[in-house]
Design a protein around this motif. Structure first.
Motif, PDB file in Angstrom:
ATOM      1  N   ALA A  94      95.265  91.861  15.401  1.00  0.00           N
ATOM      2  CA  ALA A  94      96.055  91.539  14.216  1.00  0.00           C
ATOM      3  C   ALA A  94      95.268  91.955  12.986  1.00  0.00           C
ATOM      4  CB  ALA A  94      96.587  90.087  13.965  1.00  0.00           C
ATOM      5  N   ALA A  95      94.001  91.625  13.017  1.00  0.00           N
ATOM      6  CA  ALA A  95      93.226  91.832  11.883  1.00  0.00           C
ATOM      7  C   ALA A  95      92.881  93.534  11.441  1.00  0.00           C
ATOM      8  CB  ALA A  95      91.671  91.531  11.819  1.00  0.00           C
ATOM      9  N   GLU A  96      92.889  94.305  12.663  1.00  0.00           N
ATOM     10  CA  GLU A  96      93.018  95.677  12.403  1.00  0.00           C
ATOM     11  C   GLU A  96      94.302  96.250  12.028  1.00  0.00           C
ATOM     12  OE1 GLU A  96      91.885  96.741  16.603  1.00  0.00           O
ATOM     13  OE2 GLU A  96      89.572  96.456  16.141  1.00  0.00           O
ATOM     14  N   GLN A  97      95.306  95.409  12.074  1.00  0.00           N
ATOM     15  CA  GLN A  97      96.431  95.897  11.472  1.00  0.00           C
ATOM     16  C   GLN A  97      96.643  95.350  10.018  1.00  0.00           C
ATOM     17  OE1 GLN A  97     100.216  95.589  13.761  1.00  0.00           O
ATOM     18  NE2 GLN A  97      98.690  94.836  15.506  1.00  0.00           N
ATOM     19  N   GLY A  98      95.700  94.871   9.530  1.00  0.00           N
ATOM     20  CA  GLY A  98      95.521  94.617   8.172  1.00  0.00           C
ATOM     21  C   GLY A  98      96.092  93.035   7.835  1.00  0.00           C
ATOM     22  N   TYR A  99      96.131  92.131   8.812  1.00  0.00           N
ATOM     23  CA  TYR A  99      96.668  90.850   8.767  1.00  0.00           C
ATOM     24  C   TYR A  99      95.787  89.878   8.078  1.00  0.00           C
ATOM     25  CZ  TYR A  99      99.762  86.851   8.959  1.00  0.00           C
ATOM     26  OH  TYR A  99     100.491  85.780   8.670  1.00  0.00           O
ATOM     27  N   ALA A 100      95.656  89.661   6.591  1.00  0.00           N
ATOM     28  CA  ALA A 100      94.382  88.858   6.191  1.00  0.00           C
ATOM     29  C   ALA A 100      94.352  87.514   6.827  1.00  0.00           C
ATOM     30  CB  ALA A 100      94.961  88.660   4.453  1.00  0.00           C
ATOM     31  N   PRO A 101      95.166  86.664   7.113  1.00  0.00           N
ATOM     32  CA  PRO A 101      94.698  85.502   7.720  1.00  0.00           C
ATOM     33  C   PRO A 101      93.954  85.629   9.159  1.00  0.00           C
ATOM     34  CG  PRO A 101      97.062  85.389   7.073  1.00  0.00           C
ATOM     35  CD  PRO A 101      96.643  86.793   6.897  1.00  0.00           C
ATOM     36  N   ALA A 102      94.292  86.735   9.818  1.00  0.00           N
ATOM     37  CA  ALA A 102      93.549  87.097  10.898  1.00  0.00           C
ATOM     38  C   ALA A 102      92.229  87.630  10.745  1.00  0.00           C
ATOM     39  CB  ALA A 102      94.169  88.171  12.065  1.00  0.00           C
ATOM     40  N   GLN A 103      92.139  88.543   9.474  1.00  0.00           N
ATOM     41  CA  GLN A 103      90.714  88.858   9.078  1.00  0.00           C
ATOM     42  C   GLN A 103      89.843  87.842   8.857  1.00  0.00           C
ATOM     43  OE1 GLN A 103      92.152  91.496   6.211  1.00  0.00           O
ATOM     44  NE2 GLN A 103      92.368  93.274   7.265  1.00  0.00           N
ATOM     45  N   SER A 128      85.566  90.356   3.624  1.00  0.00           N
ATOM     46  CA  SER A 128      85.739  91.036   2.322  1.00  0.00           C
ATOM     47  C   SER A 128      87.400  91.545   2.287  1.00  0.00           C
ATOM     48  CB  SER A 128      84.793  92.162   2.216  1.00  0.00           C
ATOM     49  OG  SER A 128      83.503  91.606   1.829  1.00  0.00           O
ATOM     50  N   LEU A 129      87.727  92.001   3.632  1.00  0.00           N
ATOM     51  CA  LEU A 129      89.023  92.627   3.765  1.00  0.00           C
ATOM     52  C   LEU A 129      90.082  91.703   3.330  1.00  0.00           C
ATOM     53  CD1 LEU A 129      88.518  94.889   6.819  1.00  0.00           C
ATOM     54  CD2 LEU A 129      88.680  95.733   4.643  1.00  0.00           C
ATOM     55  N   ALA A 130      89.819  90.258   4.032  1.00  0.00           N
ATOM     56  CA  ALA A 130      90.766  89.366   3.642  1.00  0.00           C
ATOM     57  C   ALA A 130      90.791  89.169   2.239  1.00  0.00           C
ATOM     58  CB  ALA A 130      90.448  88.016   4.377  1.00  0.00           C
ATOM     59  N   THR A 131      89.726  88.963   1.473  1.00  0.00           N
ATOM     60  CA  THR A 131      89.416  88.789   0.151  1.00  0.00           C
ATOM     61  C   THR A 131      90.301  89.647  -0.677  1.00  0.00           C
ATOM     62  OG1 THR A 131      87.443  87.499   0.399  1.00  0.00           O
ATOM     63  CG2 THR A 131      87.968  88.131  -1.763  1.00  0.00           C
TER      64      THR A 131
END
Length: 169
Positions: A94-103, A128-131
């Motif tokens: 999920a993070a690799e798709q850009g989903y901030a809570p998963a990041q 950082s990506l989530a932020t």
């Protein structure tokens, strides 16, 4: 529309029926929605184990919200045996798709060494990506930054800046 009362009277029980029909035909969004209804007990008896089943079906199709939800359930042991290694796998997808809570969750796992090897540089990158999407994650990122040398921090910042999300499979 039935679940939210859009254009029709709200009827969550009827919504569950239609989500189930679509879910059984393989529609990832319906599988995810059915998982949400089962997890929360909206329109149907709450059944977290059954929710896991439907989240997994949608997650395996690359549906980002289901990947995250499955990660949370595996991380916390809700409806399934706790398995942080498996949780990290689903958070990462999920993070690799850009989903901030998963990041964010994946960043915390790297910071704590839960389900993955402890790695403050990786933690910083994901936080950082989530932020970048939501400032509520900034405090966690800044705490992790203090655990890095200036050179490590610079490399992690460069990697975060260069990062691009993968598209859904």
């Amino acid at each position: 529309m039935l679940a939210n009362g859009e254009g029709v009277a709200q009827n969550q029980g009827e919504a569950v029926k239609w989500f189930r029909k679509a879910a059984e035909q393989g529609y990832a969004s319906a599988q995810n929605d059915l998982g949400v209804m089962l997890f929360t007990g909206m329109g149907v008896a709450q059944n977290q184990g059954e929710a896991v089943k439907w989240f997994r079906k949608a997650a395996e199709q690359g549906y980002v919200l289901a990947q995250y939800s499955l990660g949370v359930m595996l991380d916390t042991g809700e409806g399934v045996a706790q398995n942080q290694v498996e949780a990290a796998k689903w958070y990462r997808l999920a993070a690799e798709q850009g989903y901030a809570p998963a990041q964010f969750n994946l960043g915390l796992m790297h910071a704590k060494g839960e389900g993955v090897a402890q790695n403050f540089s990786q933690s910083y990158i994901w936080l950082s990506l989530a932020t970048a999407q939501d400032s509520k994650y900034r405090e966690a990122r800044d705490i992790v930054a203090k655990k890095l040398t200036p050179q490590q921090l610079q490399r992690a910042q460069e990697q975060a800046s260069a990062w691009k999300p993968k598209t859904e499979r």
